[in-house]
Write a protein that holds these residues in place. Structure first.
Motif, PDB file in Angstrom:
ATOM      1  N   GLY A 185       0.819  -1.215   0.000  1.00  0.00           N
ATOM      2  CA  GLY A 185       0.000   0.000   0.000  1.00  0.00           C
ATOM      3  C   GLY A 185       0.848   1.259   0.000  1.00  0.00           C
ATOM      4  O   GLY A 185       2.078   1.190   0.120  1.00  0.00           O
ATOM      5  N   PRO A 186       0.201   2.405  -0.140  1.00  0.00           N
ATOM      6  CA  PRO A 186       0.921   3.691  -0.229  1.00  0.00           C
ATOM      7  C   PRO A 186       1.725   4.000   1.031  1.00  0.00           C
ATOM      8  O   PRO A 186       2.719   4.727   0.962  1.00  0.00           O
ATOM      9  CB  PRO A 186      -0.199   4.714  -0.433  1.00  0.00           C
ATOM     10  CG  PRO A 186      -1.466   4.017  -0.058  1.00  0.00           C
ATOM     11  CD  PRO A 186      -1.248   2.560  -0.258  1.00  0.00           C
ATOM     12  N   GLY A 206      -0.492  -5.991   2.032  1.00  0.00           N
ATOM     13  CA  GLY A 206      -1.749  -6.705   1.886  1.00  0.00           C
ATOM     14  C   GLY A 206      -1.649  -7.775   0.819  1.00  0.00           C
ATOM     15  O   GLY A 206      -0.551  -8.119   0.359  1.00  0.00           O
ATOM     16  N   CYS A 207      -2.791  -8.307   0.425  1.00  0.00           N
ATOM     17  CA  CYS A 207      -2.822  -9.421  -0.519  1.00  0.00           C
ATOM     18  C   CYS A 207      -3.932  -9.270  -1.536  1.00  0.00           C
ATOM     19  O   CYS A 207      -5.009  -8.775  -1.215  1.00  0.00           O
ATOM     20  CB  CYS A 207      -3.107 -10.722   0.228  1.00  0.00           C
ATOM     21  SG  CYS A 207      -1.637 -11.488   0.880  1.00  0.00           S
ATOM     22  N   GLY A 245      -9.800  -2.284  13.923  1.00  0.00           N
ATOM     23  CA  GLY A 245     -11.013  -2.843  13.328  1.00  0.00           C
ATOM     24  C   GLY A 245     -10.932  -3.065  11.833  1.00  0.00           C
ATOM     25  O   GLY A 245     -11.933  -3.375  11.191  1.00  0.00           O
ATOM     26  N   LEU A 246      -9.728  -2.894  11.265  1.00  0.00           N
ATOM     27  CA  LEU A 246      -9.609  -2.917   9.807  1.00  0.00           C
ATOM     28  C   LEU A 246      -9.579  -4.335   9.234  1.00  0.00           C
ATOM     29  O   LEU A 246      -8.892  -5.215   9.750  1.00  0.00           O
ATOM     30  CB  LEU A 246      -8.343  -2.187   9.367  1.00  0.00           C
ATOM     31  CG  LEU A 246      -8.308  -0.681   9.603  1.00  0.00           C
ATOM     32  CD1 LEU A 246      -6.960  -0.109   9.180  1.00  0.00           C
ATOM     33  CD2 LEU A 246      -9.435  -0.001   8.827  1.00  0.00           C
ATOM     34  N   SER A 247     -10.292  -4.535   8.150  1.00  0.00           N
ATOM     35  CA  SER A 247     -10.209  -5.769   7.369  1.00  0.00           C
ATOM     36  C   SER A 247     -10.661  -5.452   5.946  1.00  0.00           C
ATOM     37  O   SER A 247     -11.223  -4.398   5.702  1.00  0.00           O
ATOM     38  CB  SER A 247     -11.082  -6.854   7.977  1.00  0.00           C
ATOM     39  OG  SER A 247     -10.919  -8.062   7.270  1.00  0.00           O
ATOM     40  N   HIS A 248     -10.436  -6.381   5.042  1.00  0.00           N
ATOM     41  CA  HIS A 248     -10.639  -6.092   3.613  1.00  0.00           C
ATOM     42  C   HIS A 248      -9.912  -4.786   3.317  1.00  0.00           C
ATOM     43  O   HIS A 248     -10.440  -3.882   2.680  1.00  0.00           O
ATOM     44  CB  HIS A 248     -12.120  -5.993   3.254  1.00  0.00           C
ATOM     45  CG  HIS A 248     -12.800  -7.333   3.243  1.00  0.00           C
ATOM     46  ND1 HIS A 248     -14.040  -7.537   2.718  1.00  0.00           N
ATOM     47  CD2 HIS A 248     -12.381  -8.546   3.685  1.00  0.00           C
ATOM     48  CE1 HIS A 248     -14.369  -8.815   2.867  1.00  0.00           C
ATOM     49  NE2 HIS A 248     -13.375  -9.444   3.452  1.00  0.00           N
ATOM     50  N   ASN A 249      -8.698  -4.735   3.762  1.00  0.00           N
ATOM     51  CA  ASN A 249      -7.903  -3.513   3.732  1.00  0.00           C
ATOM     52  C   ASN A 249      -6.455  -3.976   3.808  1.00  0.00           C
ATOM     53  O   ASN A 249      -6.126  -4.890   4.562  1.00  0.00           O
ATOM     54  CB  ASN A 249      -8.280  -2.681   4.983  1.00  0.00           C
ATOM     55  CG  ASN A 249      -7.690  -1.298   4.976  1.00  0.00           C
ATOM     56  OD1 ASN A 249      -6.497  -1.129   4.730  1.00  0.00           O
ATOM     57  ND2 ASN A 249      -8.516  -0.310   5.236  1.00  0.00           N
ATOM     58  N   LEU A 250      -5.582  -3.340   3.014  1.00  0.00           N
ATOM     59  CA  LEU A 250      -4.170  -3.746   3.003  1.00  0.00           C
ATOM     60  C   LEU A 250      -3.558  -3.634   4.402  1.00  0.00           C
ATOM     61  O   LEU A 250      -2.620  -4.345   4.741  1.00  0.00           O
ATOM     62  CB  LEU A 250      -3.370  -2.880   2.015  1.00  0.00           C
ATOM     63  CG  LEU A 250      -3.822  -2.913   0.548  1.00  0.00           C
ATOM     64  CD1 LEU A 250      -2.923  -2.017  -0.289  1.00  0.00           C
ATOM     65  CD2 LEU A 250      -3.821  -4.324  -0.008  1.00  0.00           C
ATOM     66  N   ALA A 251      -4.116  -2.725   5.209  1.00  0.00           N
ATOM     67  CA  ALA A 251      -3.549  -2.474   6.541  1.00  0.00           C
ATOM     68  C   ALA A 251      -4.084  -3.443   7.601  1.00  0.00           C
ATOM     69  O   ALA A 251      -3.751  -3.316   8.773  1.00  0.00           O
ATOM     70  CB  ALA A 251      -3.836  -1.037   6.959  1.00  0.00           C
ATOM     71  N   GLU A 252      -4.901  -4.408   7.190  1.00  0.00           N
ATOM     72  CA  GLU A 252      -5.425  -5.413   8.133  1.00  0.00           C
ATOM     73  C   GLU A 252      -4.288  -6.006   8.964  1.00  0.00           C
ATOM     74  O   GLU A 252      -3.258  -6.395   8.413  1.00  0.00           O
ATOM     75  CB  GLU A 252      -6.102  -6.510   7.307  1.00  0.00           C
ATOM     76  CG  GLU A 252      -6.620  -7.690   8.089  1.00  0.00           C
ATOM     77  CD  GLU A 252      -7.168  -8.741   7.109  1.00  0.00           C
ATOM     78  OE1 GLU A 252      -8.254  -8.514   6.571  1.00  0.00           O
ATOM     79  OE2 GLU A 252      -6.476  -9.752   6.858  1.00  0.00           O
ATOM     80  N   ASP A 253      -4.473  -6.084  10.285  1.00  0.00           N
ATOM     81  CA  ASP A 253      -3.384  -6.603  11.123  1.00  0.00           C
ATOM     82  C   ASP A 253      -3.956  -7.099  12.452  1.00  0.00           C
ATOM     83  O   ASP A 253      -5.053  -6.697  12.857  1.00  0.00           O
ATOM     84  CB  ASP A 253      -2.346  -5.494  11.379  1.00  0.00           C
ATOM     85  CG  ASP A 253      -0.961  -6.052  11.699  1.00  0.00           C
ATOM     86  OD1 ASP A 253      -0.812  -7.294  11.769  1.00  0.00           O
ATOM     87  OD2 ASP A 253      -0.040  -5.245  11.872  1.00  0.00           O
ATOM     88  N   THR A 254      -3.225  -7.990  13.089  1.00  0.00           N
ATOM     89  CA  THR A 254      -3.582  -8.504  14.416  1.00  0.00           C
ATOM     90  C   THR A 254      -2.289  -8.718  15.189  1.00  0.00           C
ATOM     91  O   THR A 254      -1.300  -9.196  14.620  1.00  0.00           O
ATOM     92  CB  THR A 254      -4.378  -9.823  14.286  1.00  0.00           C
ATOM     93  OG1 THR A 254      -5.667  -9.546  13.734  1.00  0.00           O
ATOM     94  CG2 THR A 254      -4.566 -10.495  15.648  1.00  0.00           C
TER      95      THR A 254
END
Lengths: 429, 429
Positions: free
Chosen positions: B28-29, B34-35, B387-396
């Motif tokens: 991402g920028p 992401g995938c 709370g991010l998902s369906h997003n390149l920044a998704e993380d846990t």
């Protein structure tokens, strides 16, 4: 009325409208015959060449200025006096009609042709003009040619404008189609007066049963682009209380615009015409929205109030929803009030010719509002069928075209001064 | 807690997540990794091949079914008993993350790997599966592989589905990437139970400070596409009283959706994520709008009520504004309630391991809701950062991944039955 000899040749005018409409013709799904002649394209050149050829056939005095405006003058008995001028534009929007602009130019030409047929030479010269890029559909802003003509925008600045769609430079395109003329801009000798015949482009005349609209002025226009930044998130997993939804904010602003027009009433119109959501998916709360708000009013104070209220609701909804809203002005024109004497002349002539008239503002911008900066100006409106314009189905009844062209004839000749002007007025029939 | 010997090897799990995430990686920028591994693309094949290779390394009993679902079984002491199953998916959306789906598959594999390391063989076999096209981002509907597996959609019908974007046929793509397996669909021997570990994809756990979400069920989903037909007209020349503006109608419906969630409160969520206006220009009243409404609730009766109220407001605004509104259902799933014993087991295990737990519905759809049709099923959620998902920044956070994988280990082994299951519970430390 039918007994009165016609001032103009309706068949000839309709035939020219037809021929010009065939250039860049676009056929709609239901057989509507519209036009796509974007400014300074090949189609525009072809349209210009055709109209210029007609001007030459009438042996008119032809001038092209540096922004591509074309002026054709039928010299009067006193050619040193400033001419009376009429005209409009022949460029169209991408899915435009055959009347918007074209009618004003070709009716002006028809008035001159009819004067020649009747061997009438007025005191003052009569000029018919078409102005470059009135629509602004390819090069912003709109009314560009007339704006440069009256000195409202510098020539050099105008020539540098880049087309939004195809990236072309205005000056290059003007050269390419051969319409970068030698006459300097802004104009040096402005006309004695200007009157423009145009289709209404709205439904009021038809809806209320009037034949001729007497245009008192042009509404002030305020175009604002709002960019709303929120937080994109999953539509299923994000509780309402944690949302920062720019689409909801856009909806609140859109319903507010309607409420605002109810509050101000009268001539106030307000429109949200464009909303672009990112990423625009069914199950994703938007991350950002770009939307436009179009506000118009004849009274500058009311328009300022409307703009202020828009800012206020934006601040409120931004705070409430936790989004950021930025504003950008896309266009801002103050209301224009036409010369009262010219307006009265249009009204008087139309009534003399037996038409039901209605005084009204123009909701759309027109070249006449630019000319109003340099000479007494006015406009004549004829009804649009179903109020449609900027639409392939744009149309006007031939009887209304005849009425408009005859009112134009009469206004021009009364203003230009000719002993024969009174020969055809209804009182004598 | 840190003194307790780990059930699973976190480093190995993170390393596999990393390696799988490198296939179809999108940067991402801001450097987010992401995938994009859309179902049945070359990237999906590459991802499948990698996971299958890991399954083979563990000498698991491998089966691929006719819709491309992959099942890898670690045989138990009593291999004739129905296995306990875990799993998820490895396909992603176009701008997806590295955890959605992948975590559930690789954590299941890690549980088996850890059992092997500890030389523990449970009574029942343990199966880890990944299901085809859970996202539905290339071939609709979503959860397709698990739906076909449980008999909710016929195999032949599924193979004929055409990709919205590239026009490819699902069956052809499955053949092309070599994953049209010999095992028949629907499945013949369904598992004894199913449990799926997944990231929350929402902000609740993080926001409220919980470590493990105990998923009680999946919200019912109602997706409606509304098409609003109005009358395009000029924004400047058309009086408010003569307008039939579909954009205004869309805004009324959008604010209504928000009001509806306030009215129902609780778990009700409602989202307008997509609005497409034609022609979408600043100075033109729209001719038509297509928009979507996403409504979700855990209670079918409440969801039905919400749908009914949506229809009602559409009828009202259509009458008021003089527009036509047509409805089309894009998706409709009734709420799913997970098996209460399975849910209690997840909760008990998580509490045993010292985690703060929160019972919650899933707002998003998951393969587990399909498996719930054929066996007792449940889900374990771990927090998503921001709370991010369906997003390149998704993380846990790795600590949350470890917690989720250990809860999964414990649920699977308790369910599969093994004398050593109790060896690592906190009470003994």
């Amino acid at each position: 009325m039918s007994a009165r000899p016609a001032r103009i040749n309706l068949e000839r005018l309709l035939s020219r409208l037809e021929m010009l409409g065939e250039i860049g013709q676009v056929i709609g799904p239901n057989g509507e015959r519209g036009c796509a002649r974007l400014a300074l394209t090949d189609a525009d050149r072809e349209g210009r060449d055709l109209v210029v050829a007609w001007m030459r056939e009438l042996d008119l005095d032809l001038h092209i200025d540096a922004i591509g405006n074309v002026f054709a003058t039928y010299l009067g008995l006193e050619p040193d006096l400033a001419p009376v001028m009429t005209g409009s534009h022949i460029d169209t929007v991408r899915t435009g009609g055959r009347f918007d602009g074209n009618l004003g130019v070709l009716a002006g030409l028809e008035v001159i042709h009819s004067l020649q047929d009747a061997q009438i030479r007025p005191q003052r010269s009569v000029t018919v003009a078409f102005f470059t890029d009135e629509e602004g559909a390819r090069f912003a802003p709109d009314m560009l040619g007339s704006l440069v003509y009256v000195g409202g925008l510098g020539l050099e600045e105008a020539l540098e404008i880049i087309a939004a769609d195809d990236g072309a430079r205005l000056g290059d395109e003007l050269q390419r189609i051969g319409y970068a003329g030698p006459v300097p801009c802004p104009g040096v000798q402005f006309p004695e007066s200007f009157v423009e015949l145009h289709i209404e482009q709205g439904p009021i005349l038809e809806d209320e049963g009037f034949g001729i609209g007497v245009v008192e002025g042009v509404q002030g226009i305020s175009w604002t682009e709002l960019t709303i930044s929120g937080q994109s998130a999953h539509a299923g997993t994000t509780p309402m209380r944690l949302r920062h939804d720019p689409v909801y904010a856009a909806a609140v602003i859109t319903t507010f615009v309607r409420d605002l027009t109810r509050h101000h009433g009268g001539d106030q119109v307000g429109t949200v015409g464009r909303i672009d959501i990112h990423p625009n998916l069914v199950n994703v709360i938007g991350s950002s929205v770009t939307m436009t708000v179009d506000l118009r009013h004849t009274d500058e104070r009311v328009l300022l109030d409307a703009e202020q209220r828009l800012e206020q609701i934006c601040a409120e909804v931004a705070a409430e929803e936790g989004v950021e809203i930025s504003h950008r002005s896309l266009a801002r024109f103050e209301p224009v009030v036409f010369d009262s004497e010219m307006v009265r002349l249009v009204e008087e002539v139309a009534k003399d010719l037996g038409h039901r008239t209605r005084r009204m503002p123009s909701g759309a911008g027109h070249d006449a509002q630019m000319l109003a900066r340099v000479c007494p100006s006015a406009m004549i409106f004829v009804p649009s069928i179903n109020g449609l314009s900027h639409n392939l189905a744009e149309d006007t009844h031939p009887s209304d075209i005849a009425a408009g062209a005859e009112v134009l004839y009469e206004v021009l000749t009364r203003r230009a001064g000719t002993p024969l002007t009174a020969s055809g007025v209804p009182e004598q029939e």
